[in-house]
Design an enzyme around this catalytic site. Sequence first.
Site, PDB file in Angstrom:
ATOM      1  CG  ASP A   8      -1.499   1.267   1.625  1.00  0.00           C
ATOM      2  OD1 ASP A   8      -2.185   1.825   0.752  1.00  0.00           O
ATOM      3  OD2 ASP A   8      -1.299   1.738   2.761  1.00  0.00           O
ATOM      4  CG  ASP A  10      -1.505   7.826   0.578  1.00  0.00           C
ATOM      5  OD1 ASP A  10      -2.318   7.776  -0.365  1.00  0.00           O
ATOM      6  OD2 ASP A  10      -0.519   8.574   0.571  1.00  0.00           O
ATOM      7  CG  HIS A  78      -9.104  15.141  -5.754  1.00  0.00           C
ATOM      8  ND1 HIS A  78      -8.349  14.402  -6.618  1.00  0.00           N
ATOM      9  CD2 HIS A  78      -8.846  14.655  -4.510  1.00  0.00           C
ATOM     10  CE1 HIS A  78      -7.678  13.494  -5.947  1.00  0.00           C
ATOM     11  NE2 HIS A  78      -7.964  13.626  -4.664  1.00  0.00           N
TER      12      HIS A  78
END
Length: 253
Positions: A8, A10, A78
Site C-alpha cells: 500500500d 499512504d 481535488h
Amino acid sequence: MLQALIFDVDGTLADTESAHRAAFNAAFAEAGLDWHWSEALYTRLLDVAGGKERIAHYWRTVDPLHAARNGETIARIHAIKTRFYEEQVSGGRLPLRPGIERLITEAAEAGLPIAIATTTTPANVDALLRAPLGRNWRRLFAAVCDGGTTQRKKPAPDVYLAALRGLGLPAYACIAFEDSENGLAAASAAGIPTIITPTAYTALHSFSDAMLVLPHLGDPAQPLAQRIPGADHRWVDLAALARWHEGTLFEAS
Ligand code: XBP
Ligand code: MG
C-alpha cells in the site's frame, strides 16, 4: 513459498496523511470554501477511501442540498489538492517509513517481485517515490496499481486483484503491507496474508484479520523496541517474511 510483496502507499510506504490533510485544507481555502478538516475529523473521514469520494462524502454531510450536483466542482477542488500535495512531498521532503527502502532493495537483490496497490492518485505516488527511489522508480515494481487502475476503491479488493493479475501470482503466494482497516479488508478480501504497520491516524483501527501488526518494519538504524518471534533481527527482512509466510500457509492448509 513467498513469491511477491505488495505495498500500500499512504500510511505504509510513508506516513503521508498529514500531508494529504494539509493539502485538502489548502485546496478548500484556494477554492473559497470555509471548510477545515481537523486531525480528529480527518481521522474519521479516512474511513472513506479516495480523495474525491472523501470530499463528496463530507459535502453531503455539511450541505446535502447542494452536494448532489457537484461532480465537476469536486474534481476541480481535488485537482488543486493534488497540486498542493505534490508540492509538499516532492523532492524527498517526506521520508519513507523504516524498513521500506531496505526491503525494496532486498527484494530486488533476491529477484523477488514487488507491486503497489493503492487508492491514491497516480501523480501522488510519483511525487512521493521519485526522490527516494529515483525517477525510474516504476522499474522496481512488477505492477503499480493506483487510484486510476480500478473503479472501486478499498475496502473493495479490486486494486489488490489487479496487482495479483499484474504479478501473475495467486493471493496465497504473496504478502501485502497495509496501514488501515480499509486496506486490510481489501487485501484480506483478495485472499492475501497482510502485515499491518499502523500510523497515528489508524492506531485505533481493528486489525484482527492481519497476519501480524507491527509499529513499523524497522531498520538496523531504527530497530523495533521488541524482538519479533521468527525474526533474526529487530527488523523485518525477507528471511523473516518467508518464515512467517510458511507459517500462514501451514495454518491455511
Ligand atoms: C489512502 C487514501 C487516499 C489518500 C488521499 O490511499 O485513501 O485517498 O488518503 O489521496 P492508500 P487521494 O490506499 O494508499 O492507503 O486524494 O489521491 O485519493
Ligand atoms: Mg494506506
